[in-house]
Design a protein around this motif. Structure first.
Motif, mmCIF file in Angstrom:
data_model
loop_
_atom_site.group_PDB
_atom_site.id
_atom_site.type_symbol
_atom_site.label_atom_id
_atom_site.label_comp_id
_atom_site.label_asym_id
_atom_site.label_seq_id
_atom_site.Cartn_x
_atom_site.Cartn_y
_atom_site.Cartn_z
ATOM 1 N N VAL A 127 3.046 33.543 -9.808
ATOM 2 C CA VAL A 127 3.811 34.295 -8.481
ATOM 3 C C VAL A 127 2.590 34.209 -7.363
ATOM 4 O O VAL A 127 1.778 34.411 -7.471
ATOM 5 N N GLY A 128 3.438 32.937 -6.687
ATOM 6 C CA GLY A 128 2.269 32.829 -5.437
ATOM 7 C C GLY A 128 1.597 31.848 -5.485
ATOM 8 O O GLY A 128 0.860 31.771 -6.267
ATOM 9 N N SER A 129 0.783 32.521 -4.573
ATOM 10 C CA SER A 129 -0.822 31.452 -4.234
ATOM 11 C C SER A 129 -1.861 32.550 -4.365
ATOM 12 O O SER A 129 -2.997 31.742 -4.234
ATOM 13 N N SER A 130 -0.984 33.995 -4.835
ATOM 14 C CA SER A 130 -1.914 35.072 -5.387
ATOM 15 C C SER A 130 -2.133 35.396 -6.178
ATOM 16 O O SER A 130 -3.353 35.746 -7.082
ATOM 17 N N PHE A 131 -1.033 35.470 -7.452
ATOM 18 C CA PHE A 131 -1.178 35.313 -8.753
ATOM 19 C C PHE A 131 -0.631 33.978 -9.366
ATOM 20 O O PHE A 131 0.402 33.971 -9.488
ATOM 21 N N PRO A 132 -2.473 33.859 -10.244
ATOM 22 C CA PRO A 132 -2.413 32.890 -10.863
ATOM 23 C C PRO A 132 -1.382 32.511 -11.692
ATOM 24 O O PRO A 132 -0.977 33.908 -12.772
ATOM 25 N N TYR B 206 -3.706 28.541 -4.820
ATOM 26 C CA TYR B 206 -4.602 29.673 -5.270
ATOM 27 C C TYR B 206 -6.635 29.023 -6.325
ATOM 28 O O TYR B 206 -7.606 28.983 -5.933
ATOM 29 N N LEU B 207 -6.485 27.589 -6.138
ATOM 30 C CA LEU B 207 -7.179 26.735 -6.735
ATOM 31 C C LEU B 207 -7.891 26.634 -5.468
ATOM 32 O O LEU B 207 -9.393 26.892 -5.441
ATOM 33 N N VAL B 208 -7.470 25.778 -4.455
ATOM 34 C CA VAL B 208 -7.993 25.764 -2.754
ATOM 35 C C VAL B 208 -8.910 27.099 -2.807
ATOM 36 O O VAL B 208 -9.946 27.230 -2.014
ATOM 37 N N GLU C 223 4.544 24.220 -8.550
ATOM 38 C CA GLU C 223 4.205 25.715 -8.738
ATOM 39 C C GLU C 223 5.599 25.874 -9.235
ATOM 40 O O GLU C 223 6.588 25.973 -9.571
ATOM 41 N N ASN C 224 5.336 27.155 -10.344
ATOM 42 C CA ASN C 224 6.333 27.411 -11.102
ATOM 43 C C ASN C 224 7.447 28.359 -10.771
ATOM 44 O O ASN C 224 7.473 28.785 -9.786
ATOM 45 N N GLY C 225 8.927 27.770 -10.280
ATOM 46 C CA GLY C 225 9.449 28.376 -10.490
ATOM 47 C C GLY C 225 10.186 28.514 -8.803
ATOM 48 O O GLY C 225 10.798 29.500 -8.256
ATOM 49 N N GLY C 226 9.391 27.419 -7.789
ATOM 50 C CA GLY C 226 9.334 28.036 -6.438
ATOM 51 C C GLY C 226 8.450 28.849 -5.912
ATOM 52 O O GLY C 226 8.800 29.535 -5.179
ATOM 53 N N LYS C 227 7.602 29.721 -6.639
ATOM 54 C CA LYS C 227 7.280 31.009 -6.064
ATOM 55 C C LYS C 227 6.149 31.113 -5.977
ATOM 56 O O LYS C 227 5.257 29.978 -5.390
ATOM 57 N N CYS D 5 0.795 44.152 -15.961
ATOM 58 C CA CYS D 5 0.487 42.448 -15.625
ATOM 59 C C CYS D 5 1.166 42.051 -14.708
ATOM 60 O O CYS D 5 1.291 41.029 -13.826
ATOM 61 N N ALA D 6 2.746 41.670 -15.344
ATOM 62 C CA ALA D 6 3.856 41.795 -15.150
ATOM 63 C C ALA D 6 4.252 41.631 -13.640
ATOM 64 O O ALA D 6 4.996 40.978 -12.639
ATOM 65 N N GLN D 7 3.521 42.579 -13.033
ATOM 66 C CA GLN D 7 4.111 43.157 -11.956
ATOM 67 C C GLN D 7 3.394 42.361 -10.438
ATOM 68 O O GLN D 7 3.790 42.381 -9.776
ATOM 69 N N CYS D 8 2.255 41.853 -10.703
ATOM 70 C CA CYS D 8 2.098 40.633 -10.147
ATOM 71 C C CYS D 8 1.951 39.330 -11.018
ATOM 72 O O CYS D 8 2.519 38.529 -9.424
ATOM 73 N N HIS D 9 1.891 39.188 -12.290
ATOM 74 C CA HIS D 9 1.573 37.590 -12.700
ATOM 75 C C HIS D 9 2.787 37.614 -13.018
ATOM 76 O O HIS D 9 2.407 36.490 -13.219
#
Length: 248
Positions: A177-182, A91-93, A244-248, A166-170
């Motif tokens: 969640v993953g590399s799109s939702f910090p 995400y930072l990249v 990464e949090n929780g492997g997401k 917001c929780a639905q994405c973040h």
């Protein structure tokens, strides 16, 4: 990942000069991460190199990222300098790539995002993704009523307005969640407020499928304050060894 303005017009004593001294450092981090993603999956450099860049800058003149974002990326809640520690490296990249290309406009971040080498960018991204410093303290107490209202919006949304939580994405509790939702948990109130305002004002438009813009446009000023208060009140989400949090 920085495109912010102060959420209040008044500057604390000495803050103006502190912010001025930090401008280059924001750019350092942006540059250090964005270009790495140009070729797809980045081959991250040694973490020790990223630590050195974050703490000292580079021989080419990029300033130390830590001067704005804190010694270990904890951020500076009293200014528009976000927490970078524990944010997904990819995400930072992507954000830094967007700064470098101008897709995410910033007079501060753009120049250094274009100036650092790929290896320097990759190294800083990896360094910050793996950090877990304590949450930086907010400069002022956060209103409890705003936190409560913000939790409801963040976790449940308001479907009478077509507003998803917001929780639905973040993720629940803003864990990311993953590399799109910090991660949002532990991010400063001023930074979150500034970003939501930037989406509303169309000063930022680099979100996947326009999701953030659609959400931000439905938020009132009171909603923005509430959501920012809620996430700022949370402890910083734990960072795993992979960054990464929780492997997401």
């Amino acid at each position: 990942m920085t495109l912010t303005t102060s959420s209040n017009g008044a500057a604390a004593p000495g803050r103006g000069s502190r912010i001025a001294n930090c401008l280059g450092a924001i750019t350092c981090l942006a540059g250090a991460l964005a270009v790495a993603s140009v070729s797809g999956q980045p081959a991250f450099a040694a973490e020790s190199d990223g630590a050195a860049i974050a703490a000292n800058g580079t021989d080419a003149g990029a300033p130390a990222c830590a001067s704005c974002h804190g010694e270990h990326g904890e951020g500076q809640p009293e200014g528009p300098f976000p927490r970078l520690a524990g944010i997904n490296a990819h995400y930072l990249v992507q954000q830094l790539q967007d700064f470098a290309s101008g897709k995410r406009a910033s007079d501060l971040m753009g120049p250094i995002a274009m100036a650092l080498s790929d290896s320097q960018m990759n190294a800083v991204a990896t360094y910050y993704a793996k950090q877990s410093p304590p949450k930086a303290a907010e400069p002022d107490p956060i209103d409890e009523a705003a936190i409560t209202a913000g939790e409801t919006l963040a976790e449940r949304g308001d479907w009478t307005r077509g507003l998803p939580g917001c929780a639905q994405c973040h993720g629940p509790g803003g864990v990311g969640v993953g590399s799109s939702f910090p991660k949002l948990a532990g991010q400063s109130m001023e930074y979150i407020t500034g970003q939501l305002k930037a989406w509303q004002d169309k000063q930022r438009a680099n979100d996947p499928l326009g999701l953030m813009a659609n959400v931000a446009f439905k938020l009132s000023d009171k909603d923005v304050t509430a959501v920012a208060s809620y996430y700022a009140s949370l402890p910083a989400a734990e960072t795993t060894t992979s960054g990464e949090n929780g492997g997401k």
